[in-house]
Design an enzyme around this catalytic site. Sequence first.
Site, PDB file in Angstrom:
ATOM      1  N   THR A 172       0.848  -1.195   0.000  1.00 51.16           N
ATOM      2  CA  THR A 172       0.000   0.000   0.000  1.00 51.16           C
ATOM      3  C   THR A 172       0.883   1.244   0.000  1.00 51.16           C
ATOM      4  O   THR A 172       1.850   1.321   0.757  1.00 51.16           O
ATOM      5  CB  THR A 172      -0.928   0.018   1.222  1.00 51.16           C
ATOM      6  OG1 THR A 172      -1.864  -1.058   1.112  1.00 51.16           O
ATOM      7  CG2 THR A 172      -1.708   1.324   1.290  1.00 51.16           C
ATOM      8  N   PHE A 174       1.165   5.054   0.853  1.00 44.30           N
ATOM      9  CA  PHE A 174       0.625   6.147   1.647  1.00 44.30           C
ATOM     10  C   PHE A 174       1.304   7.452   1.226  1.00 44.30           C
ATOM     11  O   PHE A 174       2.477   7.446   0.826  1.00 44.30           O
ATOM     12  CB  PHE A 174       0.908   5.932   3.137  1.00 44.30           C
ATOM     13  CG  PHE A 174       0.183   4.769   3.751  1.00 44.30           C
ATOM     14  CD1 PHE A 174      -0.969   4.964   4.492  1.00 44.30           C
ATOM     15  CD2 PHE A 174       0.668   3.469   3.620  1.00 44.30           C
ATOM     16  CE1 PHE A 174      -1.630   3.896   5.088  1.00 44.30           C
ATOM     17  CE2 PHE A 174       0.015   2.391   4.198  1.00 44.30           C
ATOM     18  CZ  PHE A 174      -1.148   2.614   4.943  1.00 44.30           C
TER      19      PHE A 174
END
Length: 275
Positions: A172, A174
């Site tokens: 992921t 960010f």
Amino acid sequence: MPVVAFQGELGAYGDEAVRARFGPSAEPYPCKSFVDLFEAVASGTVDYGLAPVENSQAGSINDVYDLLRQYDLYVAGEVLHPVNHALLALPGQTLSDIRRVISHPQALAQCDRFLRDLGVEVMATYDTAGAAKMIREQGLTGVAAVAGLGAAQRYGLAVLAESIQTIKDNITRFVVLQRDPAPREEGPQKTMLFLALAHQPGSLYMALGALANRNINLLKLESRPSRNRPWEYVFYLDFEGHRDDPHVRAALADLAKHANYYKVLGSFRRETVPD
């Protein structure tokens, strides 16, 4: 000791990413929703925010992209955080006991194959660690959560299965949010840009030509509804280079000729996928 907002409960992947970026001395600030996260940064309640914008398997997180347009904040960096999902339940439960699995929609999507083979009902909640916390606080039997091992440790849950994501290299991305532009750091650079164009033939082609003509590598192109008229869109661009680089400055000046509006969300050091 910076205070850093993230979406979710303590033990969530956002919490892990805060510590990865800012170190163990950072103070994580849990937020119920992405709106609460952006509000915390914009109001000065926290020093920074850390918001997920995309996952290598499930794709873009559209709510965050929309909020990047709505709030006058800057992207000051990025964190590429490995995500290893586990199936968590109350101690004493086994896989055969589980009838329902709860977690954030993105986490459920990233574990679709495992959950399909398990043959359980899936139910979306607002957070991975929040699902684990719910099981512990409510004493839910027959229910498991998709979350990280950190959540299992924090909420005292048993790990029924590890690395259950469909694609094992699950990452992921960010972005770091703050109220002012970030100073330039060493290393390869990256710029994020929001762009609104006229709804006419060739407008996107001409805008992107400002980058192509200067050999600027486009890293990502994301479209979102404009909210002004149906079936019209705005665009988010990630490309190599810093806004202060001469060739990027020239490209932005050229791009302005073809855009109704654009805003540089931030220029920052480009991170690489961890080993």
